[in-house]
Enzyme design. Structure first.
Site, short mmCIF file in Angstrom:
data_model
loop_
_atom_site.label_atom_id
_atom_site.label_comp_id
_atom_site.label_asym_id
_atom_site.label_seq_id
_atom_site.Cartn_x
_atom_site.Cartn_y
_atom_site.Cartn_z
N ASP A 25 0.63 10.08 4.37
CA ASP A 25 0.21 11.49 4.35
C ASP A 25 1.26 12.42 4.96
O ASP A 25 0.92 13.54 5.38
CB ASP A 25 -1.12 11.69 5.08
CG ASP A 25 -2.31 11.14 4.32
OD1 ASP A 25 -2.11 10.35 3.39
OD2 ASP A 25 -3.45 11.48 4.69
N CYS A 33 -3.29 7.02 -1.47
CA CYS A 33 -2.54 5.88 -0.90
C CYS A 33 -2.35 4.70 -1.84
O CYS A 33 -1.21 4.31 -2.14
CB CYS A 33 -3.24 5.40 0.37
SG CYS A 33 -3.35 6.65 1.67
N HIS A 79 -1.99 -0.95 0.53
CA HIS A 79 -3.08 -0.17 1.12
C HIS A 79 -3.66 -0.92 2.31
O HIS A 79 -3.54 -2.14 2.42
CB HIS A 79 -4.15 0.08 0.06
CG HIS A 79 -5.16 1.12 0.45
ND1 HIS A 79 -4.80 2.30 1.05
CD2 HIS A 79 -6.51 1.15 0.35
CE1 HIS A 79 -5.89 3.02 1.28
NE2 HIS A 79 -6.93 2.34 0.87
#
Length: 485
Positions: free
Chosen positions: A41, A79, A133
């Site tokens: 992010d 993601c 992930h």
């Protein structure tokens, strides 16, 4: 020029050998190591990317020793699809990964991902932190132990009131306490990465090269970091939201209700955030970014102290960008600039020019073939990226005509469900064009076209229906995929 595999370019430098020289076979040159740093992010609120408010000295110094890609784009701004696309070297449609659950090992079993390709070619590969992930292990990619691949959400917090179980494992969206860095997930990831670098260095010059992937979870929400990183910033001097309204004439399908943020216990379930909440979140994002920057610095320092930096390629990337209230949006999951444009830096240990910025259009897909070429590995079939080796140290080298991204609706997808509509975007030097298509067909349900000036990150007005835009729309539409996934 240092004696690395990258230094082989001296063989074509045009320097003639003395006529009396006796031809000899050159000694084998050590293949370069790879330090592969992922952030979660992280958007362009970084000093070297132009944010004067950001305190990011370590990412800035990495940019000063390599090439900064100012126009790099992810393939899908969330993601799991982003990471699996990058690591597989293929687009989300090609591997059929569009949500947080799917895995290319099941949906595209012919894929050999980037770290596994290095492993199969003699590298010692290791993952520390979030690379695939969260919680997704991939034993075939690594031959060193995977560390800190999964951490409970409660480990983001230090206050007991936030560490208690909450629905969806989320508590407050922000927290700061005076706590040691090693108590936070990213602090532990940095600790483990430093330790691994020491071990790689201790193995000696004759040991195989390494591919060390280090994945930091910040600045992903919740925005939690030791208090000293919050104290770096005066809240009154953090830039306000630049464009709080949605783009004029944007279709509803392009926007969302910021469901990811609303899952935190202190955020409103519906409706706008208060000015105080917005200011607190933006402060927390900057603090979390500086905290992650410090952990990156610890890893870079260890690389230098061990002497490994002399033969190590460093790659820094983020899986996608982020919205911090712009367009009324929070988090990611759009086809817009702020979500799809990402920080990306490559530093090589050779004599290429350093501290270079290039604005060539590139994609995260390009990392796989770039590292393959830099390290002299055999190429792989079906990679959908292009090598960026010509762009390293050379701001004049061209990039893509357009960078492509996509995102599905509705979001999040229901378990085992296919998208209802897919948004396909292409970004050229000055424009972004988006088509929202019914999934499984080419039927277009909405279109967008935006014009940008310079490094502008936020869209202002959808000009797709202006008569003067018609020719540009046709050209950019032809750059989108023309096949049904």
């Amino acid at each position: 020029m240092k004696t690395t595999a990258l230094a082989m370019l001296t063989a074509t430098s045009g320097l003639a050998a003395p006529s009396s020289a006796i031809p000899t076979v050159p000694p084998p040159v050590a293949r370069p190591n790879v330090l592969f740093i992922a952030c979660d992010d992280l958007r362009l609120n970084i000093g070297c990317f132009g944010d004067s408010a950001a305190i990011t000295p370590n990412i800035d110094r990495l940019a000063a020793r390599g090439t900064l890609f100012g126009r790099a784009y992810t393939q899908q701004a969330v993601c799991n699809p982003s990471r699996q696309s990058l690591l597989s070297g293929r687009r989300p449609d090609s591997i059929r990964v569009w949500d947080l659950r799917a895995e290319f090992r099941k949906t595209a079993p012919d894929v050999v991902p980037l770290p596994e390709h290095f492993k199969l070619n003699g590298y010692r590969t290791q993952a520390i932190g979030k690379i695939y992930h969260d919680g997704k292990r991939d034993a075939a990619s690594w031959n060193e132990p995977e560390l800190h691949i999964s951490m409970p959400k409660r480990e983001d917090y230090r206050l007991e009131e936030n560490r208690k179980p909450h629905k969806g494992s989320k508590a407050a969206a922000t927290e700061f306490v005076d706590a040691p860095e090693s108590e936070y997930p990213d602090g532990r990831v940095a600790d483990a990465a430093v330790d691994s670098l020491k071990k790689f260095a201790a193995r000696g010059a004759d040991s195989p090269p390494f591919f060390l992937a280090v994945g930091f979870r910040k600045p992903h929400a919740p925005f939690t970091a030791p208090k000293r990183y919050w104290d770096l910033y005066d809240p009154a001097k953090i830039p306000p939201v630049e464009q709080p309204a949605p783009p004029r004439l944007a279709p509803d399908i392009a926007l969302h209700d910021s469901v990811e943020l609303r899952g935190y216990s202190d955020m409103p379930k519906v409706g706008p955030l208060t000015p105080a909440q917005i200011a607190r979140l933006r402060h927390g994002y900057y603090a979390s970014t500086s905290f992650t920057d410090a952990q990156i610095g610890r890893v870079l320092d260890a690389l230098d102290r061990t002497g490994l930096a002399q033969n190590t390629i460093i790659v820094l990337w983020s899986d996608h960008g982020y919205h911090l209230g712009e367009h009324g949006l929070w988090c990611k999951t759009t086809c817009y600039e702020s979500d799809t444009r990402v920080p990306f830096i490559i530093a090589t240990p050779d004599d290429r020019p350093r501290g270079v910025r290039t604005d060539a259009l590139v994609e995260l897909l390009d990392i796989y073939p770039t590292l393959v070429e830099l390290c002299g590995l055999p190429s792989r079939e079906k990679l959908e990226g292009r090598s960026l080796v010509p762009n390293l140290g050379n701001p004049a080298a061209p990039g893509r005509d357009g960078a492509r991204s996509q995102f599905p609706r509705p979001w999040p997808l229901r378990k085992d469900a296919l998208p209802g509509v897919m948004g396909y975007a292409v970004r050229t030097t000055g424009h972004r064009y988006v088509e929202w298509r019914k999934f499984g067909t080419l039927d277009v349900v909405a279109r967008e076209l935006y014009a940008y000036k310079g490094d502008q990150l936020f869209e202002t007005e959808n000009i797709v229906n202006r008569p003067e835009s018609a020719a540009l729309v046709r050209r950019m539409a032809a750059m989108l995929p023309q096949e049904i996934p």
